[in-house]
Design a protein around this motif. Structure first.
Motif, mmCIF file in Angstrom:
data_model
loop_
_atom_site.group_PDB
_atom_site.id
_atom_site.type_symbol
_atom_site.label_atom_id
_atom_site.label_comp_id
_atom_site.label_asym_id
_atom_site.label_seq_id
_atom_site.Cartn_x
_atom_site.Cartn_y
_atom_site.Cartn_z
ATOM 1 N N SER A 197 0.826 -1.202 0.000
ATOM 2 C CA SER A 197 0.000 0.000 0.000
ATOM 3 C C SER A 197 0.864 1.258 0.000
ATOM 4 N N GLN A 198 1.921 1.266 0.793
ATOM 5 C CA GLN A 198 2.835 2.411 0.829
ATOM 6 C C GLN A 198 3.453 2.662 -0.535
ATOM 7 N N MET A 199 3.838 1.581 -1.202
ATOM 8 C CA MET A 199 4.444 1.722 -2.525
ATOM 9 C C MET A 199 3.445 2.299 -3.517
ATOM 10 N N MET A 200 2.209 1.807 -3.475
ATOM 11 C CA MET A 200 1.177 2.292 -4.382
ATOM 12 C C MET A 200 0.971 3.800 -4.183
ATOM 13 N N ILE A 201 0.816 4.205 -2.935
ATOM 14 C CA ILE A 201 0.536 5.603 -2.614
ATOM 15 C C ILE A 201 1.714 6.496 -3.007
ATOM 16 N N SER A 202 2.933 6.054 -2.715
ATOM 17 C CA SER A 202 4.105 6.868 -3.031
ATOM 18 C C SER A 202 4.275 7.038 -4.539
ATOM 19 N N LYS A 203 3.980 5.984 -5.298
ATOM 20 C CA LYS A 203 4.083 6.057 -6.753
ATOM 21 C C LYS A 203 3.054 7.034 -7.325
ATOM 22 N N LYS A 205 1.388 9.456 -5.769
ATOM 23 C CA LYS A 205 1.551 10.823 -5.282
ATOM 24 C C LYS A 205 2.964 11.371 -5.490
ATOM 25 N N ASN A 206 3.823 10.562 -6.114
ATOM 26 C CA ASN A 206 5.212 10.968 -6.360
ATOM 27 C C ASN A 206 5.904 11.414 -5.077
ATOM 28 N N GLN A 207 5.756 10.589 -4.054
ATOM 29 C CA GLN A 207 6.365 10.881 -2.766
ATOM 30 C C GLN A 207 7.537 9.935 -2.520
ATOM 31 N N LYS A 208 8.558 10.438 -1.862
ATOM 32 C CA LYS A 208 9.690 9.588 -1.501
ATOM 33 C C LYS A 208 9.235 8.511 -0.518
ATOM 34 N N MET A 209 9.905 7.374 -0.582
ATOM 35 C CA MET A 209 9.556 6.272 0.314
ATOM 36 C C MET A 209 10.816 5.615 0.842
ATOM 37 N N VAL A 210 10.771 5.216 2.081
ATOM 38 C CA VAL A 210 11.896 4.528 2.711
ATOM 39 C C VAL A 210 11.454 3.118 3.081
ATOM 40 N N ILE A 211 12.190 2.113 2.641
ATOM 41 C CA ILE A 211 11.883 0.733 3.009
ATOM 42 C C ILE A 211 12.972 0.208 3.933
ATOM 43 N N SER A 212 12.606 -0.742 4.759
ATOM 44 C CA SER A 212 13.516 -1.186 5.813
ATOM 45 C C SER A 212 14.530 -2.215 5.336
ATOM 46 N N SER A 213 14.134 -3.068 4.414
ATOM 47 C CA SER A 213 15.050 -4.131 3.999
ATOM 48 C C SER A 213 14.687 -4.634 2.610
ATOM 49 N N ALA A 214 15.538 -4.372 1.652
ATOM 50 C CA ALA A 214 15.250 -4.757 0.277
ATOM 51 C C ALA A 214 15.299 -6.269 0.081
ATOM 52 N N SER A 253 11.180 -10.994 -2.853
ATOM 53 C CA SER A 253 11.838 -10.017 -1.994
ATOM 54 C C SER A 253 11.184 -8.654 -2.151
ATOM 55 N N VAL A 254 11.412 -7.811 -1.159
ATOM 56 C CA VAL A 254 10.903 -6.443 -1.229
ATOM 57 C C VAL A 254 11.491 -5.742 -2.456
ATOM 58 N N GLU A 255 12.750 -6.026 -2.750
ATOM 59 C CA GLU A 255 13.403 -5.436 -3.917
ATOM 60 C C GLU A 255 12.692 -5.833 -5.208
ATOM 61 N N GLN A 256 12.252 -7.084 -5.308
ATOM 62 C CA GLN A 256 11.508 -7.528 -6.487
ATOM 63 C C GLN A 256 10.180 -6.790 -6.616
ATOM 64 N N LYS A 268 9.118 8.404 -11.092
ATOM 65 C CA LYS A 268 10.523 8.252 -10.688
ATOM 66 C C LYS A 268 10.668 8.401 -9.172
ATOM 67 N N THR A 269 9.664 7.909 -8.468
ATOM 68 C CA THR A 269 9.668 7.980 -7.011
ATOM 69 C C THR A 269 10.942 7.356 -6.457
ATOM 70 N N GLU A 270 11.583 8.079 -5.566
ATOM 71 C CA GLU A 270 12.824 7.588 -4.978
ATOM 72 C C GLU A 270 12.520 6.598 -3.860
ATOM 73 N N ILE A 271 13.059 5.398 -3.996
ATOM 74 C CA ILE A 271 12.918 4.378 -2.961
ATOM 75 C C ILE A 271 14.238 4.279 -2.206
ATOM 76 N N GLN A 272 14.205 4.607 -0.951
ATOM 77 C CA GLN A 272 15.415 4.572 -0.144
ATOM 78 C C GLN A 272 15.394 3.352 0.767
ATOM 79 N N ILE A 273 16.570 2.808 1.000
ATOM 80 C CA ILE A 273 16.695 1.666 1.898
ATOM 81 C C ILE A 273 17.345 2.147 3.180
ATOM 82 N N LYS A 274 16.678 1.900 4.274
ATOM 83 C CA LYS A 274 17.148 2.354 5.573
ATOM 84 C C LYS A 274 17.558 1.154 6.416
ATOM 85 N N ASN A 275 18.743 1.221 6.983
ATOM 86 C CA ASN A 275 19.198 0.144 7.857
ATOM 87 C C ASN A 275 18.501 0.244 9.212
#
Length: 326
Positions: A197-203, A205-214, A253-256, A268-275
């Motif tokens: 759902s977060q990915m859908m919304i960010s795409k 609305k063109n909002q940046k998104m941070v994921i925890s583990s690709a 995987s989340v990356e897939q 071109k929503t930026e997907i960031q990976i956060k440790n």
């Protein structure tokens, strides 16, 4: 009216759904609402009904808490349901950490429900289990219903108790309960804080998104296929006490998922990976997918949608209904 026409008329059934305004419950209601049945939804909070606002007039909404046994008993006796879908749950979302609420809802609430239903004798009860009941997989080939349960989370422990409780009532009270052990459903009306759902919304609305583990992997299964399993289990005879895994039967995987989403959208929503600290899905070790051979054989069920097809249908729905997530 002749006898032939009489036989063609199906008797109206009373269907009770606990947690009917949730992600899975709302999709189930939309699937069966056109049937010749009367649908009742028990909810802890009848104000948070955004998923069913447009069809609320066709549902009998009842505010009661499963932990309030006296009220619950009055409600169930009045409804006298033929089929029950027990979907109410607490603790699967990261924000739901209150251990008392986890135990009260999944353990005590389920006990109240099953013990009351033992007196009313419905035709079928569908209980919802979770992949978190298994714990860590110690062999290849995915989780099988024959694997021992060894939950490592509070939520998994409570859901495993709920499943064992269901089996107790099957064996001691001959209550017709079937458990569907869900893996990771996704799709329409999902909570906005969930991964897909977060990915859908960010795409959209063109909002940046941070994921925890690709690299974290899960068995993602499209909600339409999950609902199909519910319907088939409710109609199948002589399966009381059985447990069925409901998943896609493979992990991604989340990356897939991110890559699939990039293909669906030109954003071109930026997907960031956060440790961040290891989460529950990471603990599953990338092997938390379902063996669905039993469901295929006994329920004649298998997922009809690939991960790409499910994501495409979900994305199309989100684009049309993004206002629900404003």
């Amino acid at each position: 009216m002749n006898n032939k026409n009489i036989r063609l008329i199906k008797k109206m059934q009373r269907i009770l759904i606990t947690g009917g305004t949730g992600f899975i419950g709302s999709n189930l209601i939309r699937k069966i609402i056109s049937s010749n049945n009367k649908i009742y939804s028990i909810n802890r909070n009848v104000k948070n009904c955004w998923r069913v606002t447009d069809i609320q007039g066709k549902i009998n909404m009842i505010k009661t808490d499963l932990t309030n046994r006296n009220n619950l008993e009055k409600v169930i006796k009045k409804i006298n349901p033929d089929i029950v879908f027990h979907l109410a749950s607490y603790g699967v979302n990261n924000s739901e950490k209150n251990f008392s609420k986890i135990l009260n809802t999944n353990a005590i609430g389920s006990y109240n429900l099953f013990s009351i239903l033992a007196e009313n004798r419905p035709k079928k009860i569908i209980n919802v289990g979770s992949v978190f009941e298994y714990g860590q997989l110690k062999h290849k080939g995915g989780f099988s219903e024959e694997d021992c349960s060894n939950p490592f989370t509070k939520y998994g422990m409570s859901k495993n108790y709920q499943t064992n409780l269901a089996n107790y009532f099957v064996n001691s009270k001959s209550l017709p309960i079937v458990t569907l052990r869900l893996f990771t459903p996704f799709g329409m009306y999902e909570n906005k804080n969930r991964l897909v759902s977060q990915m859908m919304i960010s795409k959209i609305k063109n909002q940046k998104m941070v994921i925890s583990s690709a690299k974290s992997t899960r068995d993602f299964v499209f909600i339409d296929d999950v609902i199909d399993a519910f319907v088939k289990a409710s109609k199948k005879k002589n399966i009381e006490g059985e447990i069925f895994n409901i998943g896609l039967g493979k992990s991604h995987s989340v990356e897939q998922i991110v890559n699939f989403m990039n293909k669906l959208s030109e954003s071109k929503t930026e997907i960031q990976i956060k440790n961040v600290p290891v989460n529950d899905y990471d603990i599953l070790g990338g092997k938390g997918y379902a063996s669905i051979l039993k469901a295929k054989k006994i329920l004649n069920w298998s997922p009809k949608n690939s991960i790409e097809e499910g994501l495409a249908k979900t994305f199309s729905w989100y684009k049309k209904n993004i206002s629900l997530y404003n």
